[in-house]
Design a protein around this motif. Structure first.
Motif, PDB file in Angstrom:
ATOM      1  N   VAL A 261      41.034  49.877  38.453  1.00 37.72           N
ATOM      2  CA  VAL A 261      40.054  49.652  37.383  1.00 37.72           C
ATOM      3  C   VAL A 261      40.746  49.118  36.133  1.00 37.72           C
ATOM      4  N   LYS A 262      41.950  49.609  35.856  1.00 38.87           N
ATOM      5  CA  LYS A 262      42.690  49.083  34.712  1.00 38.87           C
ATOM      6  C   LYS A 262      43.026  47.606  34.901  1.00 38.87           C
ATOM      7  N   GLY A 263      43.319  47.217  36.160  1.00 38.30           N
ATOM      8  CA  GLY A 263      43.543  45.800  36.429  1.00 38.30           C
ATOM      9  C   GLY A 263      42.295  44.967  36.199  1.00 38.30           C
ATOM     10  N   VAL A 264      41.141  45.490  36.609  1.00 39.75           N
ATOM     11  CA  VAL A 264      39.879  44.782  36.364  1.00 39.75           C
ATOM     12  C   VAL A 264      39.608  44.670  34.859  1.00 39.75           C
ATOM     13  N   VAL A 265      39.869  45.743  34.136  1.00 37.80           N
ATOM     14  CA  VAL A 265      39.644  45.739  32.684  1.00 37.80           C
ATOM     15  C   VAL A 265      40.553  44.717  32.003  1.00 37.80           C
ATOM     16  N   THR A 266      41.818  44.677  32.412  1.00 41.33           N
ATOM     17  CA  THR A 266      42.741  43.686  31.836  1.00 41.33           C
ATOM     18  C   THR A 266      42.275  42.275  32.116  1.00 41.33           C
ATOM     19  N   THR A 267      41.780  42.026  33.324  1.00 39.49           N
ATOM     20  CA  THR A 267      41.271  40.696  33.668  1.00 39.49           C
ATOM     21  C   THR A 267      40.049  40.337  32.824  1.00 39.49           C
ATOM     22  N   MET A 268      39.139  41.281  32.633  1.00 42.36           N
ATOM     23  CA  MET A 268      37.946  41.013  31.845  1.00 42.36           C
ATOM     24  C   MET A 268      38.294  40.750  30.376  1.00 42.36           C
ATOM     25  N   ILE A 269      39.261  41.492  29.848  1.00 42.58           N
ATOM     26  CA  ILE A 269      39.660  41.281  28.448  1.00 42.58           C
ATOM     27  C   ILE A 269      40.319  39.919  28.277  1.00 42.58           C
ATOM     28  N   GLN A 270      41.185  39.540  29.200  1.00 35.09           N
ATOM     29  CA  GLN A 270      41.815  38.218  29.118  1.00 35.09           C
ATOM     30  C   GLN A 270      40.796  37.098  29.271  1.00 35.09           C
ATOM     31  N   THR A 271      39.805  37.320  30.125  1.00 39.33           N
ATOM     32  CA  THR A 271      38.756  36.315  30.283  1.00 39.33           C
ATOM     33  C   THR A 271      37.950  36.153  29.000  1.00 39.33           C
ATOM     34  N   GLU A 272      37.629  37.279  28.366  1.00 39.73           N
ATOM     35  CA  GLU A 272      36.884  37.217  27.110  1.00 39.73           C
ATOM     36  C   GLU A 272      37.701  36.573  26.001  1.00 39.73           C
ATOM     37  N   LYS A 273      39.016  36.777  26.020  1.00 40.69           N
ATOM     38  CA  LYS A 273      39.857  36.307  24.924  1.00 40.69           C
ATOM     39  C   LYS A 273      40.248  34.842  25.078  1.00 40.69           C
ATOM     40  N   TYR A 274      40.657  34.464  26.291  1.00 40.23           N
ATOM     41  CA  TYR A 274      41.187  33.114  26.497  1.00 40.23           C
ATOM     42  C   TYR A 274      40.211  32.175  27.179  1.00 40.23           C
TER      43      TYR A 274
END
Length: 337
Positions: A261-274
Motif C-alpha cells: 500500500v505504501k508503494g501504491v501511495v508513493t506512485t499516486m503522490i508522484q503521479t499527482e506531483k509530476y
C-alpha cells in the motif's frame, strides 16, 4: 416378551469396542453433526452486508471533514465530533499520574487505525489497560494463590510462574488483541490489492479522475474485500474534502500496515506531483503484487506436506484403522464370548 427383551437390551447395553459403548459414541457424533448442520443453516440464513457496519464510520468521517471546512468556531466543530465520557475519565487519570506520553499515544492510535478502529479515543483505553489489568489480574492471582491457598500442590516456583503469567497477560493482553486484528486485516487487504489495482488501471484508462476511480473501486470490491473497499472509500472522501490531496494518500498508508500500500501511495503522490501516466505505473505495481501473491501461495503449498503429517498421524490414521479393523475386532470378540 418383547418388552422384556427391550429392557434386557437396555440393561446390558450395546456392543463395545475397546471398552467403549459404540451406540453412545454414535449418538454423540450424531448430535454433533446435527448441531453443525443447524449452525451452517443459521450462518447461511443470517448473511449480512459486509459494508453495512462500515457505512456509519465513513459518514462520521465525512461529517468531521465537513465540520473542519465549514465550521468557523471550535464549539461548532465539537458538536460534530462526539466525546466519550469513559475515555475522558481514563485520559484524566493518565494525565494526573503523568504516565501519558505523546509518542505512546500516537503509536496506539496508529495501531487502532491499522486494526480498522476509527475512534482515536480508544487509544486511551489501550494505555489505561496496560496500567490497570496487570494490577487486577496479577493482584487477583496473588490473592488466590498466596492469600486463599489455591494451587496447594504447586511448588513455589510454579506459583510464582502463574502469578507472573497473569501479570504479563494483563499488561500485553490489549496489545496482543490489537495486533491480532491488524494481522488479520492486513492479510485480507493483501489478498484483494492486486484486483483493486487492476480496477484502478481500468478506471484510469476510462478517463475517470482519481477520486472517482477510488470511489468506483470501493463500490465494486465491497462484497469481495470489504476491508480494502472501506479504505478506498475513506480515501475517496478525504480526496474530496482535504485541502492537500497528498495528505489523503498518506493517511491511507498510515491506516494500512502493508508495504504494498505504501508503494501504491508513493506512485499516486508522484503521479499527482509530476503528471506521469497513472495507468502504466499501476499496471507495473499490479504485476508485482500478483507475482508476490503467487509466490506466497507456492510457499504455503510447499509447506503443506510437513504440516499435514501430524494431523494425518493423530486423526486420520486412527480412524482408518478403526474403520478397517473395527468389524473384524467385533466379530472376533463375539466369537470368543
Amino acid at each position: 416378551m418383547t418388552n422384556l427383551a427391550i429392557a434386557a437390551a437396555a440393561t446390558t447395553g450395546g456392543p463395545t469396542l475397546l471398552g467403549i459403548d459404540v451406540l453412545w459414541v454414535a449418538t454423540i457424533l450424531a448430535a454433533v453433526a446435527t448441531m453443525a448442520v443447524c449452525f451452517a443453516i443459521y450462518a447461511a440464513v443470517t448473511v449480512r452486508d459486509p459494508m453495512a457496519k462500515r457505512v456509519k464510520s465513513l459518514n462520521e468521517r465525512r461529517e468531521q471533514l465537513k465540520a473542519g471546512i465549514t465550521a468557523s468556531t471550535t464549539k461548532k466543530r465539537a458538536k460534530i465530533v462526539r466525546q466519550n465520557d469513559t475515555t475522558d475519565r481514563m485520559r484524566g487519570i493518565l494525565q494526573s499520574m503523568k504516565v501519558l506520553q505523546d509518542d505512546q499515544l500516537s503509536e496506539a492510535q496508529q495501531k487502532l487505525a491499522q486494526a480498522g478502529i476509527r475512534s482515536k479515543d480508544l487509544a486511551y483505553a489501550v494505555i489505561f489497560s496496560r496500567l490497570v489489568l496487570p494490577i487486577v489480574l496479577g493482584g487477583g492471582a496473588a490473592l488466590a494463590i498466596y492469600g486463599l491457598g489455591y494451587l496447594p500442590d504447586y511448588s513455589p516456583i510454579q506459583k510464582f510462574g502463574v502469578f507472573a503469567g497473569a501479570t504479563i497477560a494483563g499488561y500485553k493482553g490489549a496489545d496482543v488483541y490489537v495486533g491480532n486484528l491488524i494481522a488479520k486485516r492486513t492479510d485480507l487487504i493483501r489478498k484483494g490489492l492486486p484486483d483493486a489495482i487492476d480496477l484502478l488501471v481500468i478506471c484510469a484508462e476510462a478517463g475517470l479522475t482519481v477520486d472517482s476511480a477510488f470511489a468506483r473501486v470501493s463500490k465494486e470490491l465491497g462484497d469481495a474485500y470489504p476491508e480494502l473497499a472501506d479504505e478506498f472509500s475513506l480515501t475517496s472522501i478525504e480526496l474530496g474534502f482535504l485541502t492537500e490531496r497528498r495528505q489523503a494518500f498518506e493517511n491511507l498508508a498510515y491506516r494500512v500496515a502493508l508495504e504494498h500500500v505504501k508503494g501504491v501511495v508513493t506512485t499516486m503522490i508522484q503521479t499527482e506531483k509530476y503528471g506521469t501516466p497513472l495507468a502504466s505505473a499501476l499496471r507495473v505495481l499490479s504485476a508485482e503484487f500478483r507475482n508476490d501473491r503467487m509466490m506466497r501461495a507456492e510457499e504455503k503449498a510447499a509447506r503443506l506436506p510437513a504440516i499435514m503429517t501430524i494431523p494425518l498421524i493423530l486423526f486420520i490414521l486412527p480412524v482408518l484403522f478403526i474403520v478397517i479393523l473395527g468389524p473384524a475386532a467385533c466379530s472376533i470378540s463375539d466369537a470368543l464370548l
